[in-house]
Write an enzyme that holds these catalytic residues in place. Structure first.
Site, short mmCIF file in Angstrom:
data_model
loop_
_atom_site.label_atom_id
_atom_site.label_comp_id
_atom_site.label_asym_id
_atom_site.label_seq_id
_atom_site.Cartn_x
_atom_site.Cartn_y
_atom_site.Cartn_z
N THR A 15 9.69 -75.30 -12.59
CA THR A 15 8.74 -75.51 -11.78
C THR A 15 8.12 -75.11 -10.77
O THR A 15 8.55 -75.98 -9.70
CB THR A 15 7.43 -75.92 -12.75
OG1 THR A 15 7.14 -77.52 -12.49
CG2 THR A 15 7.51 -76.79 -15.02
N GLY A 16 7.42 -74.14 -10.50
CA GLY A 16 6.43 -74.26 -9.02
C GLY A 16 8.26 -73.79 -8.82
O GLY A 16 8.14 -73.64 -7.06
N ALA A 17 9.07 -72.55 -9.20
CA ALA A 17 10.02 -71.94 -8.64
C ALA A 17 9.90 -71.11 -7.46
O ALA A 17 11.32 -70.63 -7.53
CB ALA A 17 11.27 -72.09 -9.93
N SER A 19 8.09 -70.83 -4.71
CA SER A 19 7.56 -70.52 -3.49
C SER A 19 8.03 -71.89 -3.09
O SER A 19 8.07 -73.37 -3.93
CB SER A 19 6.51 -69.30 -3.13
OG SER A 19 5.80 -70.21 -3.50
N GLY A 20 8.11 -71.88 -1.56
CA GLY A 20 8.35 -73.40 -1.14
C GLY A 20 9.50 -74.42 -1.44
O GLY A 20 10.95 -73.58 -1.11
N TYR A 170 -6.79 -84.12 -4.65
CA TYR A 170 -5.16 -83.95 -4.82
C TYR A 170 -4.73 -85.38 -4.92
O TYR A 170 -3.95 -85.87 -5.83
CB TYR A 170 -4.56 -82.93 -3.36
CG TYR A 170 -3.36 -83.23 -2.75
CD1 TYR A 170 -2.24 -82.15 -3.90
CD2 TYR A 170 -2.43 -84.12 -2.43
CE1 TYR A 170 -0.87 -81.79 -3.90
CE2 TYR A 170 -1.36 -83.89 -2.21
CZ TYR A 170 -0.13 -82.84 -2.57
OH TYR A 170 1.09 -82.18 -3.09
N1 LIG Z 1 4.23 -79.44 0.93
C1 LIG Z 1 4.38 -80.40 1.47
O1 LIG Z 1 4.21 -81.09 2.77
C2 LIG Z 1 3.79 -81.19 0.04
C3 LIG Z 1 3.79 -82.75 0.45
C4 LIG Z 1 3.52 -83.54 -0.74
C5 LIG Z 1 4.04 -82.88 -1.99
N2 LIG Z 1 4.27 -81.29 -2.09
C6 LIG Z 1 4.13 -81.45 -3.43
O2 LIG Z 1 5.52 -80.23 -3.85
C7 LIG Z 1 5.29 -79.29 -4.44
C8 LIG Z 1 5.76 -77.95 -4.14
O3 LIG Z 1 4.76 -78.03 -3.17
P1 LIG Z 1 5.58 -76.81 -1.95
O4 LIG Z 1 4.86 -77.48 -0.39
O5 LIG Z 1 6.80 -75.90 -2.33
O6 LIG Z 1 4.36 -75.43 -2.01
P2 LIG Z 1 3.98 -73.81 -2.31
O7 LIG Z 1 4.99 -72.92 -1.45
O8 LIG Z 1 3.23 -73.21 -2.78
O9 LIG Z 1 4.59 -73.92 -3.73
C9 LIG Z 1 4.13 -74.20 -5.06
C10 LIG Z 1 4.50 -73.84 -6.54
O10 LIG Z 1 3.80 -74.06 -7.36
C11 LIG Z 1 3.31 -72.80 -8.13
N3 LIG Z 1 1.64 -73.09 -8.84
C12 LIG Z 1 0.85 -72.99 -8.20
N4 LIG Z 1 -0.04 -73.64 -8.91
C13 LIG Z 1 0.52 -72.74 -10.53
C14 LIG Z 1 -0.12 -72.95 -11.66
N5 LIG Z 1 -1.60 -72.65 -11.55
N6 LIG Z 1 0.95 -72.28 -12.46
C15 LIG Z 1 1.75 -72.31 -12.40
N7 LIG Z 1 2.51 -72.52 -11.27
C16 LIG Z 1 1.94 -73.05 -9.55
C17 LIG Z 1 3.26 -72.01 -7.31
O11 LIG Z 1 3.61 -70.77 -7.92
P3 LIG Z 1 3.91 -69.20 -6.71
O12 LIG Z 1 4.27 -68.99 -5.90
O13 LIG Z 1 2.94 -67.75 -7.79
O14 LIG Z 1 2.24 -69.34 -5.68
C18 LIG Z 1 4.88 -71.84 -6.55
O15 LIG Z 1 5.98 -71.63 -6.63
C19 LIG Z 1 3.55 -79.66 -5.16
O16 LIG Z 1 3.83 -80.58 -6.15
C20 LIG Z 1 2.95 -80.00 -3.58
O17 LIG Z 1 1.93 -81.19 -4.54
C21 LIG Z 1 3.96 -80.69 -1.10
#
Ligand SMILES: NC(=O)c1ccc[n+]([C@@H]2O[C@H](COP(=O)([O-])OP(=O)(O)OC[C@H]3O[C@@H](n4cnc5c(N)ncnc54)[C@H](OP(=O)(O)O)[C@@H]3O)[C@@H](O)[C@H]2O)c1
Length: 287
Positions: A15-17, A19-20, A170
């Protein structure tokens, strides 16, 4: 003789595939030969990202499905669509996650951070448990965060009706993710389905763009100064999905490919059980 790719013949749902961290993990999984199902929430973006992963990996065994995790109906539909198309699931990665600067409530009446980051994945995982068990050995991976260390739980006000703050919401959702990991691990004892949580590191992704406007210059500086790349952020996910070192390990919280003690609250078994019961009611599990 060439060795077989690590995930050849394995079904991986991520899931969340789009971006990022999840996007980078998608490319890795596809290159490792997985039958990968990328979950996105926007049809156009997901189709585009699917095509990019196919091109960059050279893999033809990558598909996508849609789900907005703020909607329990969409989570249920995703589980049904998955079951209709695939008969195995070896790796389930619950990675989708976000933040909400202001308190919002989903159509199911749940505070949105809790719904997207924790309750939706709780429901999806439960709806796919029988497929995971039938595919065992199988692994469930739950992307939490070091933000869970500051997380608190209040069962009388799970959704912060009184005093919402972005990082408190969060932190709670990510604490719930670790409690869920530990409780699920107990319930899966003897099944050869393992479940582990992780913190990916402080990663330069678009999640920070949703922080309140006044904090964005700080995050923008942090991204340049010390945050790691999304590719590096995907490493612990890929490690937990593929490494023989974690075979049979379950109920743990990982950082940088190593188990680490989660917060004191995350180790509270009674809290984990209470959260499970309340979550099951909120998603009408079994209904
Ligand atoms: N970045 C960090 O420093 C960090 C640190 C600790 C934990 N995390 C965790 O890592 C995970 C990935 O985050 P990321 O940093 O890669 O952020 P990101 O680039 O914003 O990616 C988040 C992903 O989740 C999807 N998403 C958001 N809301 C959603 C919803 N309502 N339904 C379905 N999909 C949804 C987004 O879809 P869209 O592409 O459509 O937006 C995207 O694919 C998250 O669980 C975050 O809490 C991140």
């Amino acid at each position: 003789m060439e060795s077989k790719p690590a995930l050849a013949g394995k079904t991986v749902l991520l899931t969340g595939a789009t971006s990022g961290i999840g996007w980078e993990a998608s490319i890795s999984f596809a290159r490792m030969g997985a039958r990968l199902i990328m979950i996105g929430r926007d049809a156009g973006k997901t189709a585009q990202k699917l095509e990019e992963v196919r091109q960059r990996s050279g893999s033809a065994t990558v598909d996508s499905l849609l789900c907005d995790f703020s909607s329990q109906a969409q989570v249920r539909r995703l589980a049904e669509e998955f079951r209709a198309r695939y008969d195995t699931l070896h790796v389930l990665v619950n990675n989708a996650g976000t933040v909400f600067p202001k308190r919002t409530v989903t159509s199911d009446g749940i505070e949105s951070t809790f719904a997207v980051n924790y309750l939706g994945p709780f429901l999806l995982t439960n709806l796919l448990l029988d497929v995971l068990k039938a595919s065992a050995p199988a692994r469930v991976i739950i992307v939490s965060s070091s933000g869970h260390y500051g997380g608190t739980m209040d069962f009388s006000d799970l959704g912060f009706e009184h005093g919402y703050q972005i990082m408190r919401a969060y932190g709670r959702s990510k604490l719930a993710a670790v409690l869920f990991t530990r409780e699920l691990a107990k319930r899966l004892e003897g099944t050869e389905v393992t479940v582990n949580a992780l913190h990916p590191g402080a990663v330069a992704t678009s999640i920070w763009d949703r922080a309140p406007a006044y904090t964005r210059p700080i995050f923008s500086l942090a991204k340049r100064l010390f945050m790691i790349s999304p590719e590096a952020g995907a490493e612990t996910i890929v490690y937990l999905a593929t490494s023989p070192e974690v075979e049979g390990k379950t109920g743990l919280y990982f950082e940088k490919n190593r188990p680490r003690f989660p917060s004191r609250l995350a180790q509270d078994d009674a809290m984990a059980q209470q959260l499970w019961d309340q979550s099951a009611r909120l998603v009408k599990l079994g209904a």
